[in-house]
Design a protein around this motif. Structure first.
Motif, PDB file in Angstrom:
ATOM      1  N   SER A 226       0.705  -1.266   0.049  1.00  0.00           N
ATOM      2  CA  SER A 226      -0.069  -0.088   0.044  1.00  0.00           C
ATOM      3  C   SER A 226       0.816   1.261   0.077  1.00  0.00           C
ATOM      4  CB  SER A 226      -0.895   0.102   1.163  1.00  0.00           C
ATOM      5  OG  SER A 226      -0.007   0.006   2.358  1.00  0.00           O
ATOM      6  N   THR A 227       2.155   0.973  -0.255  1.00  0.00           N
ATOM      7  CA  THR A 227       3.181   2.168  -0.238  1.00  0.00           C
ATOM      8  C   THR A 227       3.801   2.543  -1.691  1.00  0.00           C
ATOM      9  OG1 THR A 227       3.602   1.713   2.070  1.00  0.00           O
ATOM     10  CG2 THR A 227       5.060   3.356   0.865  1.00  0.00           C
ATOM     11  N   ASP A 228       3.303   3.638  -2.352  1.00  0.00           N
ATOM     12  CA  ASP A 228       3.780   3.786  -3.645  1.00  0.00           C
ATOM     13  C   ASP A 228       5.463   4.221  -3.420  1.00  0.00           C
ATOM     14  OD1 ASP A 228       1.534   3.075  -4.969  1.00  0.00           O
ATOM     15  OD2 ASP A 228       0.577   4.855  -4.511  1.00  0.00           O
TER      16      ASP A 228
ATOM     17  N   ARG B  21       4.402  -2.665  -6.964  1.00  0.00           N
ATOM     18  CA  ARG B  21       4.539  -3.079  -5.372  1.00  0.00           C
ATOM     19  C   ARG B  21       4.556  -4.450  -4.968  1.00  0.00           C
ATOM     20  NH1 ARG B  21      -0.741   0.655  -3.945  1.00  0.00           N
ATOM     21  NH2 ARG B  21      -1.663  -0.945  -5.807  1.00  0.00           N
TER      22      ARG B  21
END
Length: 389
Positions: free
Chosen positions: A119-121, A216
């Motif tokens: 969930s972290t770009d 991701r």
């Protein structure tokens, strides 16, 4: 998507992704061919002869590469064995992390260390048009480091830290791949955005190239190692190598291609010297103990300094026999990735989706006729406790 791991053992190398296809590769004896990828193509591992100039390229003979995909596998010569030291655990080695003591602890670890990377770009500041590598965000680097350490902690090997120089080299390598729209561990100086730092990173990293694939999931894809060219599980093996202490990562978003690199070769690690002892005396995935079903992949693996040429596998799910197919068994000095370490890979006929996940499921694993480097013939038994996190 195509991916490459660093040079060395025969295995996978690169990733090229489109919206409809993903292919994985590792470091191997050889380089990527840079060929285009069509939908539904499968990667092909093509081992080549060993790299002899180890003074200039000290890891060139240690890492495998997937060179493909292609419709027809390319015939490959048998790699010349590389002399390696037996990984006997040294006294005073960095202790391996303890396993989760309960299902609740395993679930908490999954949520705190595995999930954040999904969930972290990257928020990359790279500019392909100007050949500026830029950086990726600190939160993204932290999430990738956590996810890699999640797998290492669960597998019982020492944790790593991200190194700024290695991440810079990985970022420069990702820039080259995104600019060129191809993958290579030895990029020519004629490739767009070529740099010495990028070439160093390319030769020591798992590489990925994507045109629509969710980058991701890069580390997860390396751990899964799907495809006929990745039966040696080279990506997984390098991510879990016990001697490694430092890694790095880079990601670049371009107008046509996104690229990523995980710098898995630690130049200061004692790959040819005595190793730290893994927690379980071996490194398996999935490992013994409580394991979330989401990180149980179709291919199971077992790494050890041993000969698996005559090994057999027996699995039982909740007491019932499970058929398994061995798809890769290294013997003698045929190791294809991390020096001094061999692998056994199998595919169990497990229908995880059909199980009742209101309860924990136990898989008992027995591996027989394993010959460690001490010459004895041994059997290994362990239990994997699967649960829904």
């Amino acid at each position: 998507m195509r991916i490459h791991p660093p040079h060395g053992k025969t295995g996978a190398c690169c990733v090229l992704a489109s919206a409809t296809v993903a292919v994985i590769a590792f470091f191997a004896l050889g380089i990527a061919d840079g060929s285009s990828v069509s939908a539904q193509a499968a990667p092909v591992i093509t081992p080549v002869g060993p790299i002899t100039n180890l003074a200039a390229r000290p890891y060139g003979a240690l890492l495998p590469i997937v060179v493909g995909p292609a419709n027809t596998p390319t015939a490959a010569p048998t790699p010349t064995p590389v002399a390696t030291a037996t990984p006997t655990p040294p006294p005073g080695a960095v202790p391996a992390p303890t396993p989760p003591a309960s299902q609740r602890e395993a679930a908490a670890l999954y949520h705190s260390e595995y999930l954040p990377a999904l969930s972290t770009d990257a928020q990359s500041t790279a500019n392909v048009a100007n050949c500026s590598p830029g950086t990726i965000s600190a939160p993204r680097l932290a999430a990738l480091e956590k996810q890699i350490n999640y797998f290492r902690r669960m597998a019982g090997v020492p944790l790593i830290s991200f190194d700024a120089t290695m991440s810079a080299h990985a970022q420069a390598a990702a820039l080259i791949m995104a600019a060129e729209g191809s993958l290579s561990h030895d990029p020519p100086t004629t490739w767009r955005c070529y740099s010495a730092d990028g070439a160093t990173g390319a030769g020591r990293s798992d590489l990925g190239l994507s045109g629509g694939y969710d980058t991701r999931r890069s580390v997860i894809t390396f751990m899964q190692d799907p495809g006929s060219s990745n039966v040696a599980m080279g990506h997984r093996e390098w991510l879990l190598a016990p001697p490694t202490r430092l890694m790095g990562a880079g990601e670049v978003q371009g107008s046509e291609w996104d690229a990523y690199a995980v710098h898995v070769v630690d130049p200061g690690a004692p790959y040819f010297d005595p190793w730290p002892a893994p927690r379980d005396g071996f490194v398996a995935w999935p490992p013994p103990g409580f394991v979330p079903r989401d990180v149980v992949y179709p291919r199971w693996s077992f790494f050890l300094a041993a000969d698996f040429g005559a090994a057999s596998i027996a699995l039982r799910l909740d007491g019932n026999p499970v058929a398994s197919t061995i798809i890769y068994a290294e013997s003698g000095s045929t190791e294809s990735a991390v020096p001094g370490w061999n692998g056994l890979v199998w595919e169990p006929a497990l229908d995880l989706e059909g199980l009742d996940w209101s309860t924990t499921h136990r898989v008992d694993v027995t591996i027989r006729e394993v010959k460690p480097d001490d010459g004895a013939t041994r059997a290994y038994d362990y239990a994997v406790l699967l649960f829904a996190p």
